[in-house]
Design a protein around this motif. Structure first.
Motif, PDB file in Angstrom:
ATOM      1  N   LEU A  36       0.825  -1.206   0.000  1.00  0.00           N
ATOM      2  CA  LEU A  36       0.000   0.000   0.000  1.00  0.00           C
ATOM      3  C   LEU A  36       0.858   1.255   0.000  1.00  0.00           C
ATOM      4  CD1 LEU A  36      -2.540  -1.347   2.592  1.00  0.00           C
ATOM      5  CD2 LEU A  36      -3.169  -0.630   0.281  1.00  0.00           C
ATOM      6  N   ASN A  39       2.578   1.302  -3.461  1.00  0.00           N
ATOM      7  CA  ASN A  39       1.658   1.156  -4.594  1.00  0.00           C
ATOM      8  C   ASN A  39       2.190   0.145  -5.601  1.00  0.00           C
ATOM      9  OD1 ASN A  39      -0.887   1.866  -5.602  1.00  0.00           O
ATOM     10  ND2 ASN A  39       0.022   3.231  -7.125  1.00  0.00           N
ATOM     11  N   VAL A  63      -4.665  -6.419   1.355  1.00  0.00           N
ATOM     12  CA  VAL A  63      -4.751  -5.093   0.742  1.00  0.00           C
ATOM     13  C   VAL A  63      -6.203  -4.753   0.410  1.00  0.00           C
ATOM     14  CG1 VAL A  63      -4.199  -3.803  -1.368  1.00  0.00           C
ATOM     15  CG2 VAL A  63      -2.392  -5.040  -0.139  1.00  0.00           C
ATOM     16  N   ALA A  64      -6.941  -5.725  -0.121  1.00  0.00           N
ATOM     17  CA  ALA A  64      -8.359  -5.493  -0.430  1.00  0.00           C
ATOM     18  C   ALA A  64      -9.143  -5.177   0.835  1.00  0.00           C
ATOM     19  CB  ALA A  64      -8.942  -6.722  -1.125  1.00  0.00           C
ATOM     20  N   VAL A  66      -8.041  -3.710   3.505  1.00  0.00           N
ATOM     21  CA  VAL A  66      -7.704  -2.344   3.903  1.00  0.00           C
ATOM     22  C   VAL A  66      -8.473  -1.335   3.061  1.00  0.00           C
ATOM     23  CG1 VAL A  66      -5.849  -0.631   3.970  1.00  0.00           C
ATOM     24  CG2 VAL A  66      -5.432  -2.954   4.804  1.00  0.00           C
ATOM     25  N   LYS A  67      -8.472  -1.537   1.765  1.00  0.00           N
ATOM     26  CA  LYS A  67      -9.128  -0.573   0.881  1.00  0.00           C
ATOM     27  C   LYS A  67     -10.655  -0.599   1.034  1.00  0.00           C
ATOM     28  CE  LYS A  67      -5.588  -0.106  -2.684  1.00  0.00           C
ATOM     29  NZ  LYS A  67      -5.519   1.366  -2.569  1.00  0.00           N
ATOM     30  N   GLY A  70     -11.990   1.318   3.922  1.00  0.00           N
ATOM     31  CA  GLY A  70     -11.739   2.750   3.915  1.00  0.00           C
ATOM     32  C   GLY A  70     -10.474   3.178   4.621  1.00  0.00           C
ATOM     33  N   HIS A  71      -9.558   2.252   4.882  1.00  0.00           N
ATOM     34  CA  HIS A  71      -8.312   2.584   5.550  1.00  0.00           C
ATOM     35  C   HIS A  71      -7.185   2.758   4.532  1.00  0.00           C
ATOM     36  CE1 HIS A  71     -10.564   0.812   8.932  1.00  0.00           C
ATOM     37  NE2 HIS A  71      -9.795   1.548   9.701  1.00  0.00           N
ATOM     38  N   ASP A  72      -6.017   3.157   5.041  1.00  0.00           N
ATOM     39  CA  ASP A  72      -4.811   3.183   4.223  1.00  0.00           C
ATOM     40  C   ASP A  72      -3.770   2.292   4.887  1.00  0.00           C
ATOM     41  OD1 ASP A  72      -3.952   4.619   6.406  1.00  0.00           O
ATOM     42  OD2 ASP A  72      -3.953   6.563   5.386  1.00  0.00           O
TER      43      ASP A  72
END
Length: 587
Positions: A36, A39, A63-64, A66-67, A70-72
């Protein structure tokens, strides 16, 4: 729906309260975090080191998660654990679905309960790594395979074939060869038992293999190009073959270790399995037992022969044992337990002990463990695990009465109270073993800087890197002194050196040669759960004198040599910090 609600109750406690468990879990979460940050969703890295051990599947899932939430990259740990939680819940559902290929809802429900209540499934549901997701992928493939094997001539099986190859492909993306090994050995064993292979044509092998390749090939090509083939050299040449040939990272063990460990990690199933052995043996010619034997036996032999042995390796075999035991319980294990079969009373006593011992032992540990670590036990945690022990004893009593089915609700009840008691209270309360979060909290306390630079010597746990940040430096004492002496811009509160007591003298001896006047800001002590070593970590900052001396490093070194040690009353201290009584003097 019952299994869904039960699995949520079993697996959710502790997701947000248990800190990262070293070392595997934070290695996975840190690599996902760096995807993340950079990228870059192809190359897998842990700090600056390439992590060429496992394929990309679990990292993409994390990663999915997290996204989608709504987090980073700064997402809390529980977000990275979501794929494992969801996969464990789905695995229980698919265990029921797999069982329904052979039996009716009652036995299928019991099989699902055994999978849901198993200790190892509860553990993996809380760890942000590969094994829960791999378990679900293998169950998807095996459930479809069972139906393909049972399907009559002329039955349309395209949908089952799609599920079979999809589960296999997902397993490859998650953990490489493990899923093909388990599923492939099952197929080969079934062919040997049936003495024919024509039934496998129902899986549509040619289009299935094409679909499998389409699933896995894009990333494998991308990682090959990105690493010039290094991924496969590391993942296969070192990680996989290394585990086969020798016990990696101290996890070597002799054959039959897995069989012994199953009595603990598959709890509460082993007690019921022991009671059901005679019934299962009498039904060994049935399709159900043949399929489960083809699933369990070949892979178990391979796991026993592999030099590296970890408890979770055999988790994919759990449903193959749970289903025949569940059917045997429904069909007649009660007669075995009641003594109608010779020698069954002894088995009943052994089964009763197997059922009661783990929860009772956990209750003792919940009380004595914290005291041994120097902290008070968690009152609600102790109460809950004691209730679990009482339920397990009640279930053991039912087994001795010849009513193993009546013992099952007590067993699952015990598993529920263990989930809430241990994961919700007892585990999080063992503060001495949670060194990394306490260390990060202490760093935050002693510096007003919002984003301090940190270098650590002697404490290199991945959990610390994940919690503190990717730019955390893991260096030797000389390099750490250099790091702290380099803080010459008046921002000394933004550089913190963490030094283990075993390296502290070397760090302090280097300080004068770097023009450094270190300031002891605090200490964090605890027990490293990896190896059981006691830890005493000092937090150092640079004093204002370091800034002045850095303008003329040679003069600073000479002054330090001529003036001796700045210690005791002469040592500069942070306004709110004092040296620990046993701290080494600041040079």
């Amino acid at each position: 729906m019952l299994l869904l609600g039960l699995t949520l109750l079993l697996f959710i406690p502790g997701q947000m309260t248990v800190p990262p468990l070293d070392r595997d879990e934070p290695r996975f979460t840190q690599a996902s975090k760096q995807m993340l940050e950079r990228n870059d969703f192809v190359d897998i890295r842990y700090q600056d080191e390439a992590r060429h051990k496992k394929p990309v599947g679990i990292y993409w899932l994390q990663v999915a998660a997290v996204k989608l939430t709504g987090h980073d990259a700064t997402a809390p740990l529980w977000v990275y654990r979501l794929p494992s939680l969801i996969a464990a819940v789905l695995a229980v559902q698919m265990a029921y679905w797999f069982a329904r290929a052979f039996t009716g809802p009652p036995a299928a429900l019991i099989a699902g309960l055994f999978v849901a209540g198993a200790v190892i499934v509860g553990v993996e549901a809380r760890l942000a790594k590969t094994d829960a997701a791999l378990f679900a992928a293998i169950l998807l493939a095996q459930g479809a395979l069972a139906r393909l094997w049972l399907a009559g001539e002329g039955r349309r099986t395209n949908g089952l074939a799609f599920l079979f190859w999809t589960g296999l492909g997902l397993g490859v993306l998650i953990k490489g060869p493990v899923a093909p090994m388990v599923v492939g050995l099952t197929v080969l064993a079934l062919m040997a038992l049936e003495r024919k292979a024509a039934w496998f044509a129902r899986s549509r092998p040619l289009p299935g293999v094409i679909w499998l390749v389409l699933l896995v090939l894009p990333w494998f090509v991308a990682i090959t190009l990105a690493t010039d083939g290094a991924f496969f050299r590391e993942a296969i040449g070192k990680d996989l073959l290394g585990k086969v040939g020798q016990g990696q990272e101290g996890h070597g063990a002799p054959p039959f270790t897995h069989l012994a460990v199953m009595f603990a990690i598959f709890w509460p199933l082993p007690a019921y399995a022991l009671l059901s052995l005679s019934t299962i043996w009498r039904e060994r010619a049935s399709p159900l037992v043949r399929f489960c034997a083809a699933w369990f036996v070949p892979s178990w032999i391979v796991f026993e022969l592999v030099a590296t042995k970890l408890p979770h390796y055999t988790m994919p075999l759990l449903p193959a044992l749970a289903l025949p035991v569940a059917v045997a319980l429904v069909a007649g294990a009660g007669a075995l337990a009641s003594g109608e079969v010779r020698g069954s009373r002894r088995l009943s006593w052994v089964a009763a002990v197997l059922l009661a011992l783990p929860p009772v032992g956990l209750a003792v540990v919940a009380l004595a463990g914290p005291l041994a670590l120097g902290v008070w036990p968690s009152p609600p945690g102790v109460v809950l695990v004691v209730i679990a022990a009482c339920l397990a004893l009640a279930g053991a009593g039912q087994i001795l009465k010849g009513a193993p089915l009546k013992a099952l609700p007590a067993s699952i009840g015990a598993a529920l109270f263990v989930a809430f008691g241990f994961w919700g209270y007892v585990g999080p309360a063992l503060s001495p073993i949670w060194v990394s979060p306490r260390l990060v909290a202490e760093i935050t306390r002693v510096t007003p800087c919002a984003d301090p630079q940190v270098a650590s010597t002697g404490f290199n746990e991945p959990s610390f890197v994940f919690l503190q940040g990717t730019d955390t430096l893991l260096v030797g004492p000389e390099a750490n002194a250099d790091f702290l002496a380099g803080d010459v811009a008046g921002s000394r509160a933004c550089r913190i050196s963490v030094v283990d007591a075993t390296q502290e003298d070397r760090f302090l001896a280097q300080a004068p040669t770097k023009g450094l006047v270190p300031v002891l800001l605090g200490r964090v002590q605890g027990l490293n759960i990896n190896g059981g070593d006691e830890l005493d970590l000092a937090l150092y900052g640079a004093s204002a004198s370091t800034v002045e001396k850095s303008e003329d490093r040679a003069g600073a070194v000479g002054a330090a040599s001529g003036s001796g040690k700045a210690s005791g009353a002469d040592a500069p201290l942070a306004p709110d910090a004092a040296p620990a009584p046993d701290a080494a003097p600041a040079n």
